[in-house]
Write a protein that holds these residues in place. Structure first.
Motif, PDB file in Angstrom:
ATOM      1  N   PHE A 185     -78.697 -90.536 -13.704  1.00  0.00           N
ATOM      2  CA  PHE A 185     -79.349 -90.050 -14.927  1.00  0.00           C
ATOM      3  C   PHE A 185     -80.724 -89.524 -14.529  1.00  0.00           C
ATOM      4  N   LEU A 186     -80.925 -88.228 -14.694  1.00  0.00           N
ATOM      5  CA  LEU A 186     -82.181 -87.621 -14.270  1.00  0.00           C
ATOM      6  C   LEU A 186     -82.971 -87.147 -15.480  1.00  0.00           C
ATOM      7  N   ALA A 192     -84.399 -82.382  -8.369  1.00  0.00           N
ATOM      8  CA  ALA A 192     -83.043 -82.147  -7.856  1.00  0.00           C
ATOM      9  C   ALA A 192     -82.822 -80.661  -7.632  1.00  0.00           C
ATOM     10  N   ASP A 193     -83.328 -79.867  -8.579  1.00  0.00           N
ATOM     11  CA  ASP A 193     -83.246 -78.404  -8.451  1.00  0.00           C
ATOM     12  C   ASP A 193     -83.946 -77.938  -7.183  1.00  0.00           C
ATOM     13  N   SER A 249     -72.775 -87.438  -9.484  1.00  0.00           N
ATOM     14  CA  SER A 249     -72.607 -86.748 -10.768  1.00  0.00           C
ATOM     15  C   SER A 249     -73.901 -86.886 -11.539  1.00  0.00           C
ATOM     16  N   VAL A 250     -74.493 -85.744 -11.839  1.00  0.00           N
ATOM     17  CA  VAL A 250     -75.801 -85.777 -12.476  1.00  0.00           C
ATOM     18  C   VAL A 250     -75.670 -85.666 -13.991  1.00  0.00           C
ATOM     19  N   VAL A 309     -75.171 -96.525  -9.998  1.00  0.00           N
ATOM     20  CA  VAL A 309     -75.865 -95.788 -11.054  1.00  0.00           C
ATOM     21  C   VAL A 309     -77.329 -95.650 -10.668  1.00  0.00           C
ATOM     22  N   MET A 310     -77.838 -94.426 -10.782  1.00  0.00           N
ATOM     23  CA  MET A 310     -79.259 -94.190 -10.543  1.00  0.00           C
ATOM     24  C   MET A 310     -79.923 -93.763 -11.850  1.00  0.00           C
ATOM     25  N   VAL A 311     -81.132 -94.234 -12.057  1.00  0.00           N
ATOM     26  CA  VAL A 311     -81.958 -93.711 -13.137  1.00  0.00           C
ATOM     27  C   VAL A 311     -83.243 -93.229 -12.473  1.00  0.00           C
ATOM     28  N   LEU A 312     -83.472 -91.931 -12.530  1.00  0.00           N
ATOM     29  CA  LEU A 312     -84.649 -91.379 -11.873  1.00  0.00           C
ATOM     30  C   LEU A 312     -85.612 -90.824 -12.921  1.00  0.00           C
TER      31      LEU A 312
END
Ligand code: SF4
Ligand code: SF4
Ligand code: SF4
Ligand code: FES
Lengths: 145, 335
Positions: free
Chosen positions: A23-24, A33-34, A48-49, A74-77
């Motif tokens: 989750f970005l 990320a871009d 999967s973003v 799961v990532m939360v950035l």
């Protein structure tokens, strides 16, 4: 060669088997990320973003539900502290992360599967590094279930 | 004694008895129960036995209030039997709805639980390492005990139920309202409905403590707090789960200086008590606003605001661990 590719050589699971949901936050981490993409930095293919307006938007239930549905990690950035577009959304996210990290351990889940971190719009390199490291750590774990 | 009145049953599985006490706490309204129902089965209040129940035709009981959790094979057997005999089976009280306090034991395996209780607990002396056994041979013959289940499921995951009625225990007025509804013969809500609580309002909505729209500097441990009377508990740092919990009790706990511990379950019907509780408390503490401080300092300070929740699982799933979203996975972490 990238750190990511090096780590994949030593890993025990194929990339296709792994599911990572990140989750970005729209204003910083997504832009980061871009930037990683634009600079052709390696990013794990199994990532999967999900773009959210703010890390404070990510309900803890969403993280648990994502794990339940079979995500390996799961990532939360978020934006760096003090930089949240909505001032304190990332502090909400941080408190949630603090409690979630301790909760998942009690629920018998390896805490490695959850990652909360900060990536600014300029940190394409950091985005690449932490996502690759996260994927490498997850590949060492058995499938979730 | 044959009567035309609809039949009512109440059963306790692995229960504390509080749910029956709550029924008795309807006081004189208990006479209404007697007027409107034929109370056919209730081991707590009536001298009725399992064989009486078995002798009844299937589907002959109009309403069964099933409380307590499913800890043993016997609890499961009674759930299946009452399911068969009842038209309306209600998971009554937090234990039946979502595991309740007994389901906190789902954190440990069956073997860990048994050895803790029968070998390791302080005060336990068991040199012969005797454990309860399903079957024991004694000179007089065979003795049997029901099997201890691996984990406690919620009633709805073991047998189909018509309704859920949360609360530890459900409030007497709410019980009376449900009994009146069923006795009235009026159209009943759709199966699966949660009865005796509010579908849309949280405990905070019912709570009369003053909300001053202030964030707490940090959470504190409930046992160490001396909150100012009349002022919202969570604003004073006491981890009150009113925001995350279905209303219906009338905010009983905050009324007596105790934080809501979530016995009516998460407000969101598809929600998870852990997720809801974490979101509620994380939103109640103040964010560090000092932009002069370094990142590490801000992070440390912010993490510290929720450090007082020493046992997140016990705090958020006190009544709901059977329904936890990720409660059934194999344990990855060696405890
Ligand atoms: S729900 Fe509460 S009052 Fe009812 S049996 Fe369970 S522990 Fe006791
Ligand atoms: S948080 Fe607790 S004390 Fe505050 S309004 Fe809600 S229920 Fe009442
Ligand atoms: S305040 Fe909370 S814990 Fe207390 S009775 Fe109501 S729902 Fe249950
Ligand atoms: S806007 Fe990026 S964390 Fe809030």
């Amino acid at each position: 060669m990238s750190e990511c590719a090096v780590q994949r050589d030593s890993c025990c699971r194929e990339p296709a088997e792994l599911k990572i949901v990140a989750f970005l936050c729209n204003w910083c981490s997504y832009a980061g990320a871009d930037k990683a993409g634009g600079s052709a930095l390696p990013v794990p293919p199994e990532l999967s973003v999900v773009r959210v307006m703010c890390s404070g938007r990510v309900e803890p239930t969403l993280v648990l539900e994502t794990l339940r549905q079979g995500a390996d990690g799961v990532m939360v950035l978020a934006c760096h502290p003090g930089d949240c577009h909505y001032k304190e959304g990332n502090f909400r996210a941080l408190c949630r992360a603090e409690l979630l990290e301790r909760l998942v351990v009690q629920l018998g889940v390896d805490p490695v599967r959850f990652c909360f971190d900060y990536v600014s719009a300029a940190e394409g390199e950091k985005f690449s590094r932490i996502t690759c490291e996260f994927a490498a750590r997850l590949r060492q774990l058995p499938p979730i279930g | 004694m044959a009567t035309d009145k609809p039949k009512l049953a109440m059963y306790w599985a692995a229960a504390c008895g509080g749910c029956e006490i709550s029924l008795a706490n309807m006081h004189e309204a208990i006479l209404e129960l007697d007027r409107d129902f034929d109370f056919v089965f209730c081991p707590c209040f009536l001298d009725t036995k399992k064989k009486d129940l078995e002798a009844m035709p299937d589907g002959s009981i109009r309403l069964t209030l099933f409380n307590g959790s499913l800890r043993t094979e016997e609890n499961l057997e009674m759930a299946r039997l009452l399911r068969k005999k009842s038209q309306l089976l209600v998971a009554f009280g937090s234990c039946a709805v979502s595991g309740g306090v007994p389901a906190l034991a789902n954190q440990r395996s069956r073997d860990e639980l048994l050895s803790r209780v029968y070998l390791e607990a302080p005060g336990t002396v068991n040199p012969d390492r005797l454990f309860p056994r399903v079957l024991s041979q004694v000179p007089e013959g065979e003795l049997t005990l029901p099997e201890f289940l691996d984990r406690i499921p919620s009633l709805k995951d073991a047998v189909p139920v018509e309704y859920l009625m949360p609360g530890c225990p459900p409030e007497p007025e709410r019980i009376l309202a449900v009994l009146r509804l069923v006795a009235s013969g009026e159209a009943l809500p759709d199966p699966g409905t949660v009865l005796g609580c509010s579908a849309t309002r949280a405990v905070c909505d019912e709570c009369t403590r003053e909300k001053r729209d202030q964030a707490a500097p940090a959470l504190v441990r409930s046992s160490e707090a001396l909150p100012e009377p009349g002022w919202c508990l969570v604003e004073q740092g006491v981890p009150c789960l009113g925001m995350a919990t279905k209303g219906g009790c009338g905010a009983l706990c905050p009324a007596v200086q105790m934080p809501c511990s979530g016995c009516y379950g998460p407000l969101d019907p598809d929600g998870d008590a852990g997720g809801a509780g974490i979101a509620a408390l994380s939103g109640a503490v103040a964010a560090p606003v000092d932009h002069g401080a370094g990142e590490a300092q801000l992070v440390a300070r912010s993490r510290a605001t929720v450090a007082a929740v020493a046992d997140p699982l016990g705090t958020f799933y006190r009544y709901t661990l059977s329904d936890c979203l990720i409660g059934e996975r194999d344990q990855e972490v060696v405890k």
